[in-house]
Design a protein around this motif. Structure first.
Motif, PDB file in Angstrom:
ATOM      1  N   LEU A 113      29.072  54.612  50.185  1.00  0.00           N
ATOM      2  CA  LEU A 113      29.282  53.452  49.272  1.00  0.00           C
ATOM      3  C   LEU A 113      29.547  53.864  48.267  1.00  0.00           C
ATOM      4  O   LEU A 113      30.382  53.074  47.368  1.00  0.00           O
ATOM      5  N   ILE A 114      29.098  54.923  47.495  1.00  0.00           N
ATOM      6  CA  ILE A 114      29.428  55.494  46.235  1.00  0.00           C
ATOM      7  C   ILE A 114      30.879  55.790  45.949  1.00  0.00           C
ATOM      8  O   ILE A 114      31.601  55.401  45.237  1.00  0.00           O
ATOM      9  N   ASP A 115      31.568  56.407  47.293  1.00  0.00           N
ATOM     10  CA  ASP A 115      32.952  56.668  47.032  1.00  0.00           C
ATOM     11  C   ASP A 115      33.686  55.401  46.995  1.00  0.00           C
ATOM     12  O   ASP A 115      34.762  55.303  46.393  1.00  0.00           O
ATOM     13  N   ARG A 116      33.228  54.309  47.883  1.00  0.00           N
ATOM     14  CA  ARG A 116      33.841  53.128  47.856  1.00  0.00           C
ATOM     15  C   ARG A 116      33.825  52.567  46.444  1.00  0.00           C
ATOM     16  O   ARG A 116      34.748  52.025  45.719  1.00  0.00           O
ATOM     17  N   ALA A 117      32.578  52.636  45.730  1.00  0.00           N
ATOM     18  CA  ALA A 117      32.517  51.967  44.675  1.00  0.00           C
ATOM     19  C   ALA A 117      33.444  52.855  43.307  1.00  0.00           C
ATOM     20  O   ALA A 117      33.985  52.232  42.456  1.00  0.00           O
ATOM     21  N   VAL A 118      33.444  54.186  43.567  1.00  0.00           N
ATOM     22  CA  VAL A 118      34.062  55.083  42.508  1.00  0.00           C
ATOM     23  C   VAL A 118      35.849  54.575  42.924  1.00  0.00           C
ATOM     24  O   VAL A 118      36.334  54.282  41.591  1.00  0.00           O
ATOM     25  N   LEU A 119      36.246  54.399  44.033  1.00  0.00           N
ATOM     26  CA  LEU A 119      37.521  54.041  44.099  1.00  0.00           C
ATOM     27  C   LEU A 119      38.068  52.414  43.683  1.00  0.00           C
ATOM     28  O   LEU A 119      38.949  52.346  43.106  1.00  0.00           O
ATOM     29  N   ALA A 120      36.733  51.573  43.901  1.00  0.00           N
ATOM     30  CA  ALA A 120      37.018  50.316  43.330  1.00  0.00           C
ATOM     31  C   ALA A 120      37.136  50.151  41.869  1.00  0.00           C
ATOM     32  O   ALA A 120      38.174  49.435  41.163  1.00  0.00           O
ATOM     33  N   LEU A 121      36.152  50.890  41.254  1.00  0.00           N
ATOM     34  CA  LEU A 121      36.225  50.975  39.789  1.00  0.00           C
ATOM     35  C   LEU A 121      37.666  51.764  39.146  1.00  0.00           C
ATOM     36  O   LEU A 121      38.279  51.296  38.272  1.00  0.00           O
ATOM     37  N   ALA A 122      38.011  52.634  39.795  1.00  0.00           N
ATOM     38  CA  ALA A 122      39.390  53.139  39.334  1.00  0.00           C
ATOM     39  C   ALA A 122      40.319  52.273  39.419  1.00  0.00           C
ATOM     40  O   ALA A 122      41.196  52.360  38.807  1.00  0.00           O
ATOM     41  N   ALA A 123      40.475  51.667  40.770  1.00  0.00           N
ATOM     42  CA  ALA A 123      41.540  50.662  40.966  1.00  0.00           C
ATOM     43  C   ALA A 123      41.520  49.591  39.681  1.00  0.00           C
ATOM     44  O   ALA A 123      42.388  49.128  39.191  1.00  0.00           O
ATOM     45  N   GLU A 124      40.250  48.915  39.616  1.00  0.00           N
ATOM     46  CA  GLU A 124      40.139  48.313  38.394  1.00  0.00           C
ATOM     47  C   GLU A 124      40.749  48.734  37.161  1.00  0.00           C
ATOM     48  O   GLU A 124      41.112  47.831  36.284  1.00  0.00           O
ATOM     49  N   ARG A 125      40.124  49.815  36.751  1.00  0.00           N
ATOM     50  CA  ARG A 125      40.802  50.768  35.426  1.00  0.00           C
ATOM     51  C   ARG A 125      42.246  50.946  35.437  1.00  0.00           C
ATOM     52  O   ARG A 125      42.776  50.942  34.391  1.00  0.00           O
ATOM     53  N   SER A 126      42.941  50.874  36.686  1.00  0.00           N
ATOM     54  CA  SER A 126      44.162  51.258  36.896  1.00  0.00           C
ATOM     55  C   SER A 126      45.104  49.901  36.751  1.00  0.00           C
ATOM     56  O   SER A 126      46.338  50.034  37.134  1.00  0.00           O
ATOM     57  N   ASN A 127      44.368  48.642  36.741  1.00  0.00           N
ATOM     58  CA  ASN A 127      45.031  47.568  36.977  1.00  0.00           C
ATOM     59  C   ASN A 127      45.812  47.369  38.294  1.00  0.00           C
ATOM     60  O   ASN A 127      47.111  46.779  38.308  1.00  0.00           O
ATOM     61  N   ILE A 128      45.353  47.702  39.240  1.00  0.00           N
ATOM     62  CA  ILE A 128      45.822  47.608  40.639  1.00  0.00           C
ATOM     63  C   ILE A 128      45.687  46.416  41.176  1.00  0.00           C
ATOM     64  O   ILE A 128      44.616  45.714  41.208  1.00  0.00           O
ATOM     65  N   VAL A 129      46.764  45.743  41.646  1.00  0.00           N
ATOM     66  CA  VAL A 129      46.794  44.086  41.932  1.00  0.00           C
ATOM     67  C   VAL A 129      47.564  44.383  43.681  1.00  0.00           C
ATOM     68  O   VAL A 129      48.493  44.870  43.582  1.00  0.00           O
ATOM     69  N   VAL A 130      46.902  43.353  44.051  1.00  0.00           N
ATOM     70  CA  VAL A 130      47.212  43.309  45.829  1.00  0.00           C
ATOM     71  C   VAL A 130      47.859  41.901  46.131  1.00  0.00           C
ATOM     72  O   VAL A 130      47.171  40.675  45.734  1.00  0.00           O
ATOM     73  N   GLY A 131      49.158  41.768  46.498  1.00  0.00           N
ATOM     74  CA  GLY A 131      49.586  40.184  46.445  1.00  0.00           C
ATOM     75  C   GLY A 131      49.284  39.395  47.719  1.00  0.00           C
ATOM     76  O   GLY A 131      48.550  40.022  48.573  1.00  0.00           O
ATOM     77  N   ASP A 132      49.259  38.290  47.622  1.00  0.00           N
ATOM     78  CA  ASP A 132      48.794  37.517  48.851  1.00  0.00           C
ATOM     79  C   ASP A 132      49.726  37.734  50.228  1.00  0.00           C
ATOM     80  O   ASP A 132      49.038  37.806  51.353  1.00  0.00           O
ATOM     81  N   ALA A 133      50.912  37.990  50.112  1.00  0.00           N
ATOM     82  CA  ALA A 133      51.798  38.667  51.282  1.00  0.00           C
ATOM     83  C   ALA A 133      51.242  39.678  51.871  1.00  0.00           C
ATOM     84  O   ALA A 133      51.053  39.792  53.308  1.00  0.00           O
TER      85      ALA A 133
END
Length: 659
Positions: A113-133
């Motif tokens: 779960l910590i690994d997932r949280a680390v990746l989530a925080l890294a994605a947020e800091r990198s402004n990664i966005v996923v489209g609806d499609a």
């Protein structure tokens, strides 16, 4: 005195001292005094801002500039419970719930779960966005939402609503979006890995390598008969103390109740049989199905009153339009419905039976007549306008067609009832006299059976059953001597056990294992002699003597095997590994080596020639597969390196007391 103290603390010197002290308090520990910590998390991940990567880990800086995310206690507990259930299903009766509840297992789940949280925080800091499609594409590919290999809107809705807890499409789509954001970076890193043609050729030369080997098998020396001194015995005993322990053991007495041995009358009353048929008739008839379409006006869960009222009015207007004589419901659904799964199909939800959509939706659907359109119906998803297109009433069945089946069921039910009544009576008797099985055995008319002392995992019969083992070695039974609760060991098979003796794990005294120690010391001496003899031969080979000469002086036969491939057990897999660990020999020379085998013998060998594999022998398909497999391995390693690098850049706080 107080006046003097006030005067001395009012000057500029006192103010300066307070100002100097305020600085360290602001950065170190002041939050303990200023703020009450009401955090409720199992782990917390914090990262410095991207614009100040070297920001110090001071409280004030961390509070103001760092970003963070948490692994909540609820998230940890849900994940841990899901992992427990997976292990329970995988291991069946062998699953030990008490052994699973270890801190090591909890930390393993938390680290994921910590690994997932680390990746989530890294994605947020990198402004990664996923489209609806992309989200819709992932949802459509999930097998649970498919019928005959294609995405089915009805299955999608039903599956989400029947989940525990139920979820709306919006919530599920948000979860998918977050998962994609979290995994996008490591996935792209992994997919970017590749190997060059030169690397593939080099690997194929290594994998296809063959070696010409000559070897002799040096037999194990004769078992020593020399005595073992007290000092040797004591030293060996202390160095290998874990070998000389007697495991925990219990002896049992038990009472077994087997439902298959209980006598039943076998007679079935015809009137009761017909009454039973009327009660279960629906099992043998096809359930009524209704073909339905709908238009959804979605209402967000956090919508205010005005938004909800506007959605209700829109749904009412659409219902009025759908009731018009010339209305085209499918066209209205395509134009107005907020359900992305069914709007493209004119709102078609397919055939539905009772129980598939609970609550107001089902009530409204089964109150309609074919061709009718409902008033707006409110559910967790929003407002629905339903149109019933067709009704399939199902097929009926006659009593005579299922009489034999029902009679067999009633006889089985009678046996089950007798079994349950007997087990219940025994439980009541044991609750009255929990220290003895005799009253319960007398009531059941069954003998008390016994099992001699056995260790965990070494029993047979019911002592090999995991549920029995867990109870038998529990503190409640080993310490108190009480009778266990009912333990189900099979369909309509229950046992009650009582521990009659318990021996904790203990170290065996030296005098009790002296013979074992002497044998092991002598065997160790023999191994040492074998290794010394093999090493002597290898040293002689390095000095220039030939393997033939050494073998002849020892009456050993030399085996020459050309072109041994990797993994060939010649004469043993361990020997093959040693051949390929040895350095390639120089031109006209050999590389000597040795390896001890499990039976005490030794293989002394020389690698005489190394022939690399030929990449040209592999077809293009084989080469492509090799590149793909190696690229996947390298990609996974790169993703793991990224994960470790991200963790090293963040501050991770774990609260083990909350696990």
């Amino acid at each position: 005195m107080l006046q003097a103290l006030r005067e001395k603390t009012s000057g500029w010197i006192a103010i300066a001292i307070v100002a100097v002290l305020a600085v360290p308090f602001a950065f170190f520990g002041m939050e303990q005094y200023l703020f009450q910590n009401n955090a409720d998390y199992a782990a917390k991940v914090e990262a410095p801002p991207t614009w100040w990567k070297s920001a110090p880990d001071w409280w004030l800086v961390r509070k103001v500039a760092w970003s963070s995310t948490e692994v909540s206690n609820e998230e940890f507990r849900q994940t841990f419970d899901a992992m427990r259930e997976q292990r329970r299903q995988a291991e069946g009766e062998d699953f030990d719930a008490r052994q699973f509840e270890t801190l090591e297992n909890k930390r393993e789940v938390l680290e994921q779960l910590i690994d997932r949280a680390v990746l989530a925080l890294a994605a947020e800091r990198s402004n990664i966005v996923v489209g609806d499609a992309q989200v819709q594409e992932i949802i459509a590919s999930i097998p649970a939402f498919q019928v005959d290999g294609r995405f089915d809107p009805q299955r999608y809705q039903i599956t989400l609503q029947s989940a525990q807890p139920p979820r709306t499409p919006r919530e599920f789509e948000q979860n998918i979006r977050q998962d994609l954001q979290r995994t996008l970076l490591p996935q792209r890193i992994a997919e970017s890995a590749f190997i060059t043609a030169g690397e593939a050729d080099r690997l194929m030369r290594l994998l296809g390598e063959r070696r010409d080997v000559s070897f002799v098998i040096v037999p194990p020396p004769a078992v020593e008969e020399a005595p073992v001194s007290e000092a040797e015995r004591q030293a060996w005993y202390e160095a290998h103390a874990n070998r000389y322990r007697e495991p925990e053991k219990v002896a049992l007495e038990y009472l077994e109740i087997d439902g298959s041995t209980l006598a039943t009358t076998g007679e079935v009353d015809e009137a009761e049989l017909r009454e039973h048929f009327e009660q279960v008739k629906s099992r043998f008839t096809g359930n009524e199905r209704r073909l339905v379409s709908h238009i959804l006006i979605e209402v967000p869960a956090d919508a205010d009153a005005a938004t909800q009222a506007a959605a209700e009015k829109k749904a009412a207007d659409i219902a009025a339009q759908a009731r018009a004589a010339d209305a085209d419901f499918a066209a209205l659904a395509q134009a107005e419905s907020d359900d992305p799964g069914s709007s493209g199909n004119g709102g078609d939800l397919g055939w539905m039976e009772k129980g598939m959509m609970a609550g107001p939706f089902e009530d409204a659907l089964f109150a309609l007549q074919p061709g009718q359109t409902s008033a707006p119906v409110r559910t967790d998803f929003g407002w629905h306008v339903l149109q019933l297109r067709e009704v399939d009433a199902g097929e009926s069945v006659e009593f005579e067609d299922v009489r034999d089946t029902l009679a067999s069921e009633m006889r089985d039910n009678e046996g089950t009832r007798l079994y349950n009544d007997l087990v219940g009576s025994i439980v009541d008797e044991i609750n009255k006299q929990p220290m003895s099985l005799e009253p319960a055995a007398k009531l059941a008319g069954r003998p008390i059976q016994t099992i001699a002392p056995f260790a965990r995992g070494a029993g047979s019969g019911i002592a090999a059953n995991n549920a029995v083992l867990q109870a038998a070695f529990s503190e409640a039974l080993t310490q108190d001597g009480t009778v266990s609760d009912a333990i189900e060991i099979g369909p309509n098979r229950t046992v009650f056990i009582r521990v009659t003796s318990h021996t904790p794990e203990r170290a065996l005294p030296l005098d009790q294992v002296a013979d074992r120690i002497d044998a092991e010391v002598r065997a160790d001496r023999a191994r040492a002699q074998a290794e010394a003899a093999a090493e002597e031969m290898v040293a002689a080979l390095r000095e220039g003597q030939t393997l033939d000469a050494l073998a002849g002086s020892r009456s050993l036969a030399v085996e020459r095997v050309p072109g041994i491939p990797r993994g060939a057990p010649v004469p043993d897999p361990a020997a093959a590994e040693a051949y390929f660990r040895a350095l390639a020999p120089a031109e006209g020379a050999s590389t000597p080596g040795k390896v001890l085998l499990a039976d005490g013998s030794a293989v002394v060998f020389t690698v005489d020639k190394v022939t690399p594999g030929d990449p040209a022998e592999a077809g293009e398909q084989e080469r492509a597969m090799l590149r793909q497999q190696l690229g996947a391995l390298l990609g996974n390693e790169d993703a793991e390196v990224l994960q470790r690098a991200l963790r090293s850049q963040m501050k991770i706080t774990v609260i083990e007391a909350r696990l």
